[in-house]
Design an enzyme around this catalytic site. Structure first.
Site, short mmCIF file in Angstrom:
data_model
loop_
_atom_site.label_atom_id
_atom_site.label_comp_id
_atom_site.label_asym_id
_atom_site.label_seq_id
_atom_site.Cartn_x
_atom_site.Cartn_y
_atom_site.Cartn_z
N ASP A 1 0.85 -1.20 0.00
CA ASP A 1 0.00 0.00 0.00
C ASP A 1 0.89 1.25 0.00
OD1 ASP A 1 -2.55 -1.55 0.47
OD2 ASP A 1 -1.43 -2.11 2.26
N GLU B 1 2.04 -6.31 -5.40
CA GLU B 1 1.72 -5.46 -6.55
C GLU B 1 2.91 -4.65 -7.05
OE1 GLU B 1 -2.17 -3.72 -6.70
OE2 GLU B 1 -1.42 -1.90 -7.66
O1 TRH Z 1 4.54 -6.13 0.59
P1 TRH Z 1 3.59 -6.62 -0.41
O2 TRH Z 1 3.13 -7.98 -0.27
O3 TRH Z 1 2.39 -5.66 -0.43
C1 TRH Z 1 1.05 -5.76 -0.75
C2 TRH Z 1 0.21 -5.63 0.47
O4 TRH Z 1 0.11 -6.87 1.08
C3 TRH Z 1 -1.14 -5.11 0.12
O5 TRH Z 1 -2.02 -5.14 1.21
C4 TRH Z 1 -1.69 -5.86 -1.05
O6 TRH Z 1 -2.89 -5.27 -1.38
C5 TRH Z 1 -0.73 -5.77 -2.19
O7 TRH Z 1 0.53 -6.32 -1.83
C6 TRH Z 1 -1.23 -6.45 -3.43
O8 TRH Z 1 4.26 -6.50 -1.90
P2 TRH Z 1 4.58 -5.28 -2.87
O9 TRH Z 1 3.32 -4.72 -3.44
O10 TRH Z 1 5.55 -5.77 -3.82
O11 TRH Z 1 5.24 -4.18 -1.96
C7 TRH Z 1 6.53 -4.28 -1.45
C8 TRH Z 1 7.19 -2.92 -1.45
O12 TRH Z 1 8.37 -2.96 -0.66
C9 TRH Z 1 7.62 -2.46 -2.83
O13 TRH Z 1 7.36 -1.09 -2.99
C10 TRH Z 1 9.12 -2.69 -2.84
C11 TRH Z 1 9.45 -2.41 -1.41
N1 TRH Z 1 10.72 -2.98 -0.92
C12 TRH Z 1 11.80 -2.12 -0.73
O14 TRH Z 1 11.69 -0.92 -1.01
N2 TRH Z 1 12.97 -2.63 -0.22
C13 TRH Z 1 13.12 -3.94 0.09
O15 TRH Z 1 14.21 -4.35 0.56
C14 TRH Z 1 12.02 -4.82 -0.15
C15 TRH Z 1 12.15 -6.28 0.16
C16 TRH Z 1 10.83 -4.31 -0.64
#
Ligand code: TRH
Length: 367
Positions: A15, A258
């Site tokens: 999010d 996402e």
């Molecule tokens: O963390 P996610 O699983 O997030 C979501 C939420 O669960 C949400 O509620 C749901 O609706 C959605 O998925 C579909 O996965 P996502 O979307 O990939 O988000 C992770 C974020 O974290 C992304 O912006 C990348 C960031 N990130 C970093 O910046 N540094 C890191 O070291 C890592 C591992 C991730």
């Protein structure tokens, strides 16, 4: 224009991850953005340096009396505070109100993108909220892609980036990143990787927790463990910019949710998507819808192998043999497919460009 982006953190990092990317992208295009978020903690590591043009504000109750911006984006139907909506309704002209929806490749997205939802009752009586659906076709809102992203990726030196993490890739080694949810298939997958020269870069959180449990010791950030032909390296939390670079530096990325799912596509590298599991199994349809688009035009062998792999990874098939690297498409074929897909997506207008167009035309219409 002035923008208010509302973000409610439900769980994990997607999010705030999506909202931050959007806010930073809009600001990079000269917009002024206030990002209202109820749980900003993840920004400390995701975006520790902030971004000029983006102001992070706490979303707290009782709500503070602020003048609404010209464009209001609520992310994922998070319902801005009633007091804020009331003020929006009294503004002349009324702010442009957009609901940024979840990303899906399903058909309903094209039908629903851009639809208005007029408000007849207080607090928003007289306002019109518009649905904005990101997506993979020209009849959707597109994907977040900041100007120059693909050029920066093309000029990127993966080996130098890995060297900065203290890593040198060995001959024949496949470099793989792991960012996933809890996954009962993970142990089988890791076992298969111990037979192949692999450098696995494990992100903190659920991925590291599971790998550590299998190894029988806690994650050791910055260290590397070896099991057979598999080297496991424990990454620290990266900024969003560095996270992109991680994806660019790898031969294969396991991503989830996402935002990382989209960034893996812009990385133009092979990837496996751990889709966010939904209790009503809606994610199975969502996964198949994406695979249908993603694999269109792939040769039948590649398409079958990837579909089987993704289904097995997500627990949507019992054919677990598909997790074994011997069943994956040849690396060059897989990479060429990923590059073609990225080029196809890049022909579509990006999300912020489309959002800006929508905001400008809606503003012009309302006078
Ligand atoms: O963390 P996610 O699983 O997030 C979501 C939420 O669960 C949400 O509620 C749901 O609706 C959605 O998925 C579909 O996965 P996502 O979307 O990939 O988000 C992770 C974020 O974290 C992304 O912006 C990348 C960031 N990130 C970093 O910046 N540094 C890191 O070291 C890592 C591992 C991730």
């Amino acid at each position: 224009m002035r923008w208010d982006v509302f973000c409610r953190v439900i769980d994990n990092y997607g999010d705030i991850g999506v909202c931050w990317r959007l806010a930073a992208d809009l600001a990079g295009r000269g917009q002024q953005v206030r990002l209202w978020v109820d749980e900003p903690a993840a920004l400390d590591w995701m975006a520790p340096h902030g971004c000029p043009g983006v102001e992070v504000r706490p979303w707290r109750e009782p709500w503070c009396a602020v003048e609404p911006a010209e464009v209001v984006v609520e992310a994922f139907g998070c319902d801005p505070p009633e007091a804020y909506i009331e003020r929006m309704a009294s503004c002349r002209p009324a702010p442009v109100w957009i609901n940024l929806e979840y990303l899906s490749a399903e058909d309903y997205v094209e039908r629903s993108h851009g639809l208005p939802s007029p408000r007849w009752h207080p607090p928003g009586a007289g306002l019109v909220k518009r649905f904005f659906y990101p997506g993979f076709t020209s009849r959707t809102g597109g994907l977040l892609r900041e100007p120059g992203l693909l050029e920066r990726r093309a000029a990127f030196d993966g080996a130098a980036w890995l060297a900065r993490q203290g890593l040198t890739v060995r001959p024949q080694e496949r470099v793989v990143s792991l960012f996933c949810y809890d996954n009962p298939r993970l142990s089988l997958w890791l076992e298969a990787l111990t037979e192949q020269p692999t450098l696995l870069l494990v992100t903190p959180g659920q991925a590291a927790g599971q790998v550590a449990a299998l190894l029988g010791h806690a994650p050791r950030e910055g260290h590397t463990d070896t099991v057979g032909a598999l080297r496991l390296h424990w990454l620290p939390a990266l900024t969003q910019t560095e996270f992109d670079q991680l994806l660019w530096a790898c031969d294969l990325n396991v991503v989830r949710g996402e935002d990382s799912f989209v960034r893996a596509q812009w990385a133009a590298r092979p990837f496996i998507w751990h889709i966010y599991p939904q209790s009503d199994a809606a994610h199975a349809l969502k996964l198949e819808a994406f695979l249908d688009r993603y694999l269109e035009g792939a040769d039948p062998g590649t398409a079958a192998a990837l579909r089987a792999l993704w289904r097995a990874w997500n627990g949507l098939s019992a054919e677990l043999g598909a997790l074994h690297p011997s069943r994956w498409p040849a690396p060059t074929v897989w990479r060429a497919h990923a590059a073609r897909w990225c080029e196809t997506l890049a022909r579509q207008a990006d999300l912020s460009t489309q959002l800006l167009d929508l905001a400008r035309t809606s503003k012009a219409r309302s006078g």
